[in-house]
Design an enzyme around this catalytic site. Structure first.
Site: not given
Length: 501
Positions: A193, A314, A320, A327
């Site tokens: 979970h 970024s 970043k 992704e």
């Protein structure tokens, strides 16, 4: 490239990829060169030429050209069989095979004259072959239809793709094993979970994915046995009157057998569906690991550091380091799912036998093939270059009372019914939460206030390393079990695939 002003003109030359067409106002396309119905393999029945717009809409050469190698191999096997069976002379068969070798060389050199009006890869190759060897080229199609020809090409292409996927997935399994061996002593929270559950070894966690990809390879191999079946000889739908030998063609092409029903042979694409399913399962497994990498790369976890080569930055935030590869791979999984549904939908309403709808079978598979192939290769590179932060993983063990099950098992082993032990442990967790400490930090007095069965040896049981070492049953996270898993996977990788021998 055209300027903005040129692109705004009412008519212009545009590049369609394989041939230049002139676009008239209203969008009607006509070829630069004169077209004749004799270009068409079916042109004898028709008096008017095909509309340029129809040719552009119905062509398949813009995508099925990728099957050229399979088409040439199938045609060479067919030609050799025609000569062997006496349908054409052996000299004619040799001319056809040699001419097809020249066609392949032209395609691979980038000099082949692709023509859209010839519709597909098959007629482009046959037309060029006839230009090379003369009228004997027109004998190549004896005893076959484009229906069984295209199905043969596609089956070979799908089979070749599955084999490539299997090799890449096996390589990825090897990378998981390498990382597991390098981090055999590293512990991290195992979750259910998405909540801390029990301590596990990082090696055990990584090997879970190795087993997934092993099953993917086995699934692909099982599928490939059904894919690599020759339909050549089914002709249009009813078979042929020529004395063909389908088994010879299948043998020449390294196929496992031949069709049993000529209508089924040209009408179904379940072999492509099954391969697409294999691809979607593999992408799902990749996506799950991508999800974990994305979480783990977040500084709040800090479990992994992705290599610069597999990350991006970024445009506005200089600090970043984004896990873009993971992704995008996660996003491409939905694309693979869509391709499976695409072909399922195409097939659901098609009566026997061949219908032109089946031309739409290739784009979904070609897209999934590229997605699966590139994703497996890139994941192997990315995983191999990933650094794991053992210290951060170790610190994470102290959050979430991951040794609670150990206390419950400790009480159960001393005769307390497990449900009661579970209840007592829950009270211990609540006590530790109130004090802001871990279970292993509670005093013996506090623990014994919950049960007199608890003694000093409980602290050895609550140790995270001990908790992992005790789980040495087959398939568990204990070091002996993990070592056995790695050895089993390495033995599997050492055995060549059946078609590699």
């Amino acid at each position: 490239p055209l300027s903005i002003r040129q692109r705004s003109q009412p008519s212009r030359w545009i590049d369609c990829g394989l041939e230049h067409f002139f676009t008239q106002p209203g969008g009607v396309r006509t070829s630069r060169e004169e077209q004749h119905m004799s270009d068409k393999p079916w042109g004898g029945r028709f008096k008017e030429r095909t509309s340029g717009a129809v040719e552009a809409y119905t062509e398949s050469i813009s995508f099925d050209g990728e099957l050229y190698a399979q088409d040439i191999a199938g045609s060479q096997a067919h030609a050799a069989m025609l000569g062997r069976q006496g349908v054409i002379t052996s000299e004619e068969a040799k001319q056809l095979v040699a001419g097809l070798d020249q066609v392949r060389a032209e395609i691979e050199a980038g000099t082949f004259p692709w023509r859209q009006e010839l519709e597909d890869v098959h007629m482009n190759i046959e037309t060029r072959l006839t230009e090379i060897v003369g009228d004997v080229g027109k004998k190549l199609h004896t005893g076959r239809s484009r229906n069984d020809q295209v199905c043969l090409d596609f089956r070979l292409y799908v089979s070749d793709s599955l084999r490539r996927w299997m090799l890449l997935a096996r390589k990825l399994c090897g990378v998981y094993i390498e990382q597991a061996r390098a981090h055999a002593d590293v512990l991290l929270p195992g979750c259910t979970h998405m909540q801390p559950a029990q301590p596990v070894s990082l090696a055990h966690h990584l090997l879970a994915y190795a087993w997934m990809f092993r099953r993917d390879v086995e699934r692909m191999g099982d599928c490939e046995k059904r894919v690599r079946i020759s339909p050549l000889g089914a002709a249009a739908l009813a078979g042929t009157t020529y004395p063909l030998d389908p088994s010879f063609v299948a043998g020449e092409l390294g196929m496992y057998g031949t069709f049993s029903n000529s209508m089924d042979a040209v009408a179904d694409r379940d072999f492509a569906l099954e391969a697409l399913f294999c691809g979607t399962v593999t992408m799902m497994h990749l996506s799950r690991f991508c999800e974990e990498l994305i979480w783990w790369a977040n500084p709040q976890f800090g479990f992994v550091t992705l290599s610069d080569a597999h990350s991006t930055g970024s445009s506005i935030m200089p600090q970043k380091k984004n896990p873009d590869v993971a992704e995008i791979m996660r996003g491409k999984t939905g694309r693979a799912y869509g391709n499976l549904i695409n072909l399922l939908t195409t097939l659901k309403g098609i009566p026997l036998t061949y219908n032109r709808d089946l031309q739409e079978d290739k784009i979904p598979f070609l897209d999934t093939n590229k997605t699966v192939r590139d994703s497996l290769a890139l994941m192997a590179d990315m995983l191999g270059a990933t650094s794991f932060n053992a210290a951060r993983m170790r610190r994470a063990l102290s959050a979430g009372f991951l040794n609670a099950t150990e206390l419950a098992d400790y009480l159960a082993m001393r005769g307390m019914p497990f449900r009661e032990a579970h209840h007592i442990t829950g009270r211990a967790v609540a006590m530790a939460e109130e004090q802001g400490v871990g279970l292993e930090e509670l005093s013996l007095e506090a623990l014994r206030s919950l049960s007199p069965l608890i003694s000093e040896d409980v602290y050895a049981v609550l140790n995270y390393d001990t908790a992992v070492r005790r789980r040495n049953m087959p398939g568990g996270t204990g070091p002996d079990s993990v070592r056995a898993q790695m050895e089993a996977l390495e033995r599997w990788l050492s055995v060549p695939l059946a078609w590699e021998v």
